[in-house]
Design an enzyme around this catalytic site. Structure first.
Site, PDB file in Angstrom:
ATOM      1  N   ASP A 291       0.807  -1.322   0.107  1.00 25.66           N
ATOM      2  CA  ASP A 291       0.201   0.146  -0.472  1.00 25.66           C
ATOM      3  C   ASP A 291       0.917   0.993  -0.194  1.00 25.66           C
ATOM      4  O   ASP A 291       1.951   1.445   0.551  1.00 25.66           O
ATOM      5  CB  ASP A 291      -0.978  -0.167   1.398  1.00 25.66           C
ATOM      6  CG  ASP A 291      -1.920   0.753   1.298  1.00 25.66           C
ATOM      7  OD1 ASP A 291      -2.407   0.981   0.558  1.00 25.66           O
ATOM      8  OD2 ASP A 291      -1.839   2.088   1.901  1.00 25.66           O
TER       9      ASP A 291
ATOM     10  N   GLU B 197       1.454   0.122  -5.013  1.00 25.40           N
ATOM     11  CA  GLU B 197       0.852   0.404  -5.325  1.00 25.40           C
ATOM     12  C   GLU B 197       1.677   2.143  -5.413  1.00 25.40           C
ATOM     13  O   GLU B 197       2.433   2.903  -4.289  1.00 25.40           O
ATOM     14  CB  GLU B 197      -0.129   0.660  -4.207  1.00 25.40           C
ATOM     15  CG  GLU B 197      -1.401   1.931  -4.813  1.00 25.40           C
ATOM     16  CD  GLU B 197      -1.651   2.795  -3.419  1.00 25.40           C
ATOM     17  OE1 GLU B 197      -3.216   3.128  -3.794  1.00 25.40           O
ATOM     18  OE2 GLU B 197      -1.542   2.570  -2.275  1.00 25.40           O
TER      19      GLU B 197
HETATM   20  C1  GLC Z   1      -4.131   2.927  -0.466  1.00 26.95           C
HETATM   21  C2  GLC Z   1      -5.277   1.741  -0.331  1.00 26.95           C
HETATM   22  C3  GLC Z   1      -6.921   2.607   0.099  1.00 26.95           C
HETATM   23  C4  GLC Z   1      -6.329   3.540   1.395  1.00 26.95           C
HETATM   24  C5  GLC Z   1      -4.986   4.093   1.268  1.00 26.95           C
HETATM   25  C6  GLC Z   1      -4.724   4.418   2.262  1.00 26.95           C
HETATM   26  O1  GLC Z   1      -4.582   4.092  -2.230  1.00 26.95           O
HETATM   27  O2  GLC Z   1      -5.660   1.409  -1.846  1.00 26.95           O
HETATM   28  O3  GLC Z   1      -7.473   1.570  -0.122  1.00 26.95           O
HETATM   29  O4  GLC Z   1      -7.601   3.814   1.809  1.00 26.95           O
HETATM   30  O5  GLC Z   1      -4.374   3.278   0.672  1.00 26.95           O
HETATM   31  O6  GLC Z   1      -3.832   3.018   2.785  1.00 26.95           O
END
Ligand code: GLC
Ligand code: CA
Length: 532
Positions: A209, A270
């Site tokens: 994440d 991500e």
């Molecule tokens: C990422 C996740 C999202 C979450 C954020 C904070 O973007 O995909 O769902 O709210 O991180 O952890």
């Protein structure tokens, strides 16, 4: 042509498995409820693994299953080596891995290193005692009238909140998600242990994440601009809070932890950055195996936008020798059917994605053609809705429970009350209906993934992209120069177009007139895979 030689070369092409994997994202809370409390869980997921195996995917990514404060759908973790009681136990994770492996599926967990929950033991200690060493693990600032700088929460409002004793602390998301201070070595050490805990248990990897986050400008200087959720991703306007070069050393460290285990474990980050070359850096050979780029996900239904994104993403990942990961939908974005305007377009986009070289990430329910659901305000759960005072609808509409059985209560998701309301038309999308309908979206995904497994030119190898009159043509060849190239066309224009083809392998909509005189007519909003 017999299928066997192709199968052999396909297996060679699949080494290592993650290069061109199809990964299925399970939104744990909404996938399948095993105990009737209305919340999806690990036991429920285990009962549905055969479905995922029959869909043909290689791996399952499970959204956070840890003990959580529940402020952001599990992305606020209280204990990284324990399972939230609503989802099950550590033993359930072990059983999930065993069952998945028996079916030929890998399991990726979701790890959240940028921030913890405010209920995490470290943050609680830091709150109780400003001079505690735990306070160094977060970003605290002394009491002052106004926030220490202009940094904004991605969910709206300032990124700083006050402690009861007047200090400020940083949270790029909700106030219940304080950002960790990765310049403190203890943080990286602790996360190594978390990785090992789950790797030891047998999981195949992690989705990481906010992998473009973690480090912040050491001098806490103002950001030059304000993040807009409509951008392709974060850019120079967020230079002080994202994409700090020090983050790469952490991915090298995590890569060496992953590589110290047998069996091709993997990490996918991500990386929500607008600049694809910057994204590519996260997937250098000694960093993450995959770095998500979200430009396709964030592109409107527009041939030039799609074509440019595909060409640029392929080039950016090529430069670092990494496979390109593709994604059209996830738990943070409105469903493709609604975004593009029709299920027909969503089907066409899926076939385009599944043809492209690299890995493809599917989000639970997209294979059923689910639309974004209407969620009444009183049922909403997403902090984005509340923090923006209702100005942003938030992400609940793409997080509605899965419809499994058309004639069962709650479409077979739960015998209790589902945690988000299930729309009245959900049974029409149920798996049991689509499984027996060869024209269903589920059948299309199954066939596409099967062909991808059979033909080395699909999903692996080389692609060259051309755009003419709203039609994107992608010529695909395998990495082994096999004699069986495949061409993918998608008509994103408004008129039917005749394109060269002698044999149609698969079409996203049935109305493709059979091949004649070396051409076929491609209706708008349709994708085909053909031999020329
Ligand atoms: C990422 C996740 C999202 C979450 C954020 C904070 O973007 O995909 O769902 O709210 O991180 O952890
Ligand atoms: Ca449950």
């Amino acid at each position: 042509m017999s299928a066997e030689p192709m199968l052999v070369s396909r297996q060679l092409a699949r080494d290592p498995w993650w290069r061109d994997a199809v990964v299925y994202q399970v939104y744990l809370r909404s996938f399948a409820d095993g105990n009737g409390d209305g919340i999806g869980d690990l036991a429920g997921l285990r009962t549905r693994l055969p479905y995922l195996a029959s869909l043909g995917v290689d791996a399952v990514w499970v959204t956070p299953h840890y003990v959580s404060g529940g402020a952001d759908g599990g992305y606020d973790v209280i204990d990284y080596t324990a399972v939230d009681p609503s989802y099950g136990t550590v033993e359930d994770v072990r059983a999930l891995v065993t069952d998945a492996h028996a079916l030929g599926l890998r399991v990726l967990l979701d790890i959240v290193p940028n921030h913890t929950s405010d209920q995490h033991e470290w943050f609680q200690q830091a709150l109780a005692d400003p001079s505690s060493p735990f306070a160094d693990l977060y970003h605290f600032m002394p009491p002052s009238e106004s926030p220490p700088n202009n940094w904004q929460s991605m969910f709206g409002g300032p990124a700083w909140s006050r402690t009861p004793d007047g200090r400020w602390y940083l949270h790029l998301f909700t106030p219940q998600q304080p950002d960790l201070n990765w310049d403190e070595p203890a943080v990286a050490d602790a996360f190594d242990e978390v990785l090992r805990f789950w790797f030891d248990l047998g999981v195949d990897g992690f989705r990481v994440d906010v992998a473009y986050g973690l480090f912040k400008d050491p001098a806490y200087r103002d950001n030059p601009g304000i993040y807009s959720p409509t951008l392709f991703g974060h850019g120079p306007e967020q230079a002080m809070t994202t994409n700090q070069p020090r983050v790469h050393q952490i991915w090298r460290r995590w890569r060496s932890v992953a590589d110290s285990y047998p069996g091709d474990r993997m990490l996918v980050g991500e990386v929500s950055l607008a600049d694809l070359d910057e994204v590519g850096l996260y997937a250098r050979p000694d960093e993450l195996h995959h770095a998500f780029q979200f430009r396709l996900l964030k592109s409107d239904w527009d041939a030039a936008a799609f074509a440019d994104t595909i060409t640029e993403a392929l080039a950016a990942f090529d430069r670092v020798g990494a496979p390109a990961p593709w994604v059209l939908g996830n738990h943070d974005k409105a469903r493709q059917v609604t975004r593009y305007g029709s299920e027909r377009r969503a089907r066409a986009a899926a076939m385009l994605m599944l043809a492209l070289p690299g890995s493809a990430y599917l989000y639970a329910g997209e294979e059923l053609g689910l639309p974004e659901a209407f969620v009444p305000d009183e049922a909403r759960r997403d902090p984005i809705f509340f923090r923006s005072n209702g100005k942003r609808a938030g992400r609940d509409g793409c997080r509605i429970p899965m419809p499994w059985e058309s004639l069962t209560r709650n479409a077979g998701f739960t015998s209790g009350t589902p945690w988000l309301p299930i729309p009245a038309n959900w049974p029409a999308y149920a798996v049991d209906r689509q499984a027996v309908d060869p024209s269903s979206t589920l059948a299309l995904y199954q066939q596409a993934i099967l062909l991808r497994d059979l033909y080395p030119a699909l999903g692996s190898g080389q692609a060259s992209v051309t755009l003419t009159d709203g039609v994107i043509r992608v010529d695909l060849t395998s990495r082994f120069g096999d004699p069986d190239p495949i061409t993918c066309y998608i008509n994103m224009g408004s008129d039917p177009v005749a394109v060269p083809a002698t044999q149609v392998l698969l079409a996203s909509s049935p109305d493709v007139p059979a091949a004649a005189d070396g051409s076929v007519t491609l209706a708008p909003d349709t994708t085909i895979w053909v031999r020329l």
